[in-house]
Design a protein around this motif. Sequence first.
Motif, PDB file in Angstrom:
ATOM      1  N   GLY A  87     -21.013  -3.836  54.851  1.00  0.00           N
ATOM      2  CA  GLY A  87     -20.820  -5.302  54.593  1.00  0.00           C
ATOM      3  C   GLY A  87     -19.808  -5.135  53.208  1.00  0.00           C
ATOM      4  O   GLY A  87     -18.781  -5.692  53.039  1.00  0.00           O
ATOM      5  N   ARG A  90     -16.214  -3.456  53.361  1.00  0.00           N
ATOM      6  CA  ARG A  90     -15.470  -3.884  54.087  1.00  0.00           C
ATOM      7  C   ARG A  90     -14.872  -5.280  53.179  1.00  0.00           C
ATOM      8  O   ARG A  90     -13.718  -5.534  53.324  1.00  0.00           O
ATOM      9  CB  ARG A  90     -15.723  -4.364  55.471  1.00  0.00           C
ATOM     10  N   ALA A  91     -15.806  -5.926  52.768  1.00  0.00           N
ATOM     11  CA  ALA A  91     -15.311  -7.014  51.731  1.00  0.00           C
ATOM     12  C   ALA A  91     -14.326  -6.491  50.616  1.00  0.00           C
ATOM     13  O   ALA A  91     -13.424  -7.239  50.186  1.00  0.00           O
ATOM     14  CB  ALA A  91     -16.483  -7.685  51.271  1.00  0.00           C
ATOM     15  N   LEU A  97     -14.167 -10.911  57.983  1.00  0.00           N
ATOM     16  CA  LEU A  97     -15.569 -10.684  58.200  1.00  0.00           C
ATOM     17  C   LEU A  97     -15.578 -10.751  59.994  1.00  0.00           C
ATOM     18  O   LEU A  97     -16.499  -9.930  60.543  1.00  0.00           O
ATOM     19  CB  LEU A  97     -16.635 -11.705  57.910  1.00  0.00           C
ATOM     20  N   SER A  98     -14.787 -11.407  60.604  1.00  0.00           N
ATOM     21  CA  SER A  98     -14.755 -11.677  61.829  1.00  0.00           C
ATOM     22  C   SER A  98     -14.515 -10.429  62.525  1.00  0.00           C
ATOM     23  O   SER A  98     -15.090  -9.869  63.606  1.00  0.00           O
ATOM     24  CB  SER A  98     -13.925 -12.711  62.585  1.00  0.00           C
ATOM     25  N   SER A 144     -26.179  -7.366  61.814  1.00  0.00           N
ATOM     26  CA  SER A 144     -24.843  -8.437  61.529  1.00  0.00           C
ATOM     27  C   SER A 144     -25.293  -9.347  60.421  1.00  0.00           C
ATOM     28  O   SER A 144     -24.368  -9.568  59.711  1.00  0.00           O
ATOM     29  CB  SER A 144     -24.712  -9.037  62.943  1.00  0.00           C
ATOM     30  N   ALA A 148     -23.365  -9.658  57.030  1.00  0.00           N
ATOM     31  CA  ALA A 148     -22.670 -10.796  56.556  1.00  0.00           C
ATOM     32  C   ALA A 148     -23.228 -11.322  55.295  1.00  0.00           C
ATOM     33  O   ALA A 148     -22.404 -11.480  54.198  1.00  0.00           O
ATOM     34  CB  ALA A 148     -22.793 -11.826  57.503  1.00  0.00           C
ATOM     35  N   TYR A 151     -21.381  -8.982  52.381  1.00  0.00           N
ATOM     36  CA  TYR A 151     -19.919  -9.339  52.593  1.00  0.00           C
ATOM     37  C   TYR A 151     -19.826 -10.421  51.579  1.00  0.00           C
ATOM     38  O   TYR A 151     -18.885 -10.388  50.659  1.00  0.00           O
ATOM     39  CB  TYR A 151     -19.511  -9.414  53.822  1.00  0.00           C
ATOM     40  N   ARG A 152     -20.704 -11.558  51.865  1.00  0.00           N
ATOM     41  CA  ARG A 152     -20.395 -12.750  51.267  1.00  0.00           C
ATOM     42  C   ARG A 152     -20.861 -12.709  49.734  1.00  0.00           C
ATOM     43  O   ARG A 152     -20.554 -13.228  49.021  1.00  0.00           O
ATOM     44  CB  ARG A 152     -21.180 -13.892  51.830  1.00  0.00           C
ATOM     45  N   GLU A 155     -17.942 -11.467  48.294  1.00  0.00           N
ATOM     46  CA  GLU A 155     -16.794 -12.607  47.958  1.00  0.00           C
ATOM     47  C   GLU A 155     -17.296 -13.378  46.893  1.00  0.00           C
ATOM     48  O   GLU A 155     -16.350 -13.999  45.938  1.00  0.00           O
ATOM     49  CB  GLU A 155     -16.814 -13.304  49.336  1.00  0.00           C
TER      50      GLU A 155
END
Length: 408
Positions: A87, A90-91, A97-98, A144, A148, A151-152, A155
């Motif tokens: 996560g 990839r961020a 994210l999708s 998942s 997520a 990932y966030r 962000e």
Amino acid sequence: MRTKDSVARLDTAVTDPRIVAVCRELLDDLEAFTLEVVNLIRQEEPYYVEVITMRQLVDSVRPNVVGLLQSVMTNETSTLAAPRRTGRTRAEQQVPLSIVLHAYRLGALHIWNSLVKRCGDDPRVSRALLDSASALWTALDVYSQELAVAYRDVETEHLMRDARLRETALVALFSGITSTGQAFTDVAEALRLPQVGMFVVVACDPPPMESDNDTPSPERTLTSFGVRSVWRSETDCDLGLVALTRSYRLDRMLEQMASLGLGRVGVSEVFESILETPGAAKQARMAREAATPGTSAVTRFEDARVAALVAAAPELATGLAQQVLGPVLGLDVVEQGLLLGTLRAWYAADGSAAQAGRTLHCHPNTVRYRLGKVTQLIDLDLRSPTDVAHLYLALEACRLLSVETTVS
């Protein structure tokens, strides 16, 4: 809420040995199986081909495949470091994210299809696999979620970092001081501003605390006209740098600012280099402070130099007002307002009693009578240039400052 490292245990405590054996077969051939998953992802999601190398994707997919297979073998989801790392990575790579979550589903589906294929047609093994299916899909759900969240987190970190960088750049833009040693041209680049052009700085009264988000802001209004501007809220005012264009000139901007009802608005002189922004910010502040408090007026620095001088030296100006206009300031509020208003109208009419009378809707002799009363009270002569200058400065001080009389 972040999931703990050992979660989602199923009611069935032990996975069927035959399913465990199939999972071990896939783990024994891990590199080949990981490549199958990677090729499937790259085929279904071309974005991965564009931004991530084959080796990077293999190294990222491998620990996730191991974790999902181990979840089936042990009937619980554990070892969540892999999805968290995926996560964050990839961020950082700015993969949507999708797309990342779709790749996860593709990988899990390939694992399931491979398990079904290797279990063959034996109904007992197939039944055992169905009993273990929830372990795989529960693990996918937990993975998942963890991915997520990670990932966030990145962000949010980026948003906070960008906000700090932007705030630092705005401080440097309007003050001319960079705390990081950053060149002023770099500041302009960070804010996506041209270094040369036609600019003005605008200083507005801060919006009232009770204002709602639907109230038009200067920045949003200018953006709707395709005009580039950057703004910063300071303790006493909102400062904005506006890049004028051939189709959006100064006069149009002044009309726009006046229509927004922003309170006092000060506008600097037009300048051509972004390096001049700090000086223009001072001009805009002084022009704003030259407007009458409590009004909604747009004041250009060119039109407010005298008032700006008065506002810039409040103690000196207050003392002058008390010295020159003390007897008038000692009158009751109604009469004081009448006499001071007549004086302002006379100055605005360039000393014409007739023009001042038209403004005040009274006879010129009434204007002369009131002016005579003022001069008797303060012992000044309106025919003396020095007295006229002193009186004007005192009058401006009364307009801009809270001047209290020291004369009873």
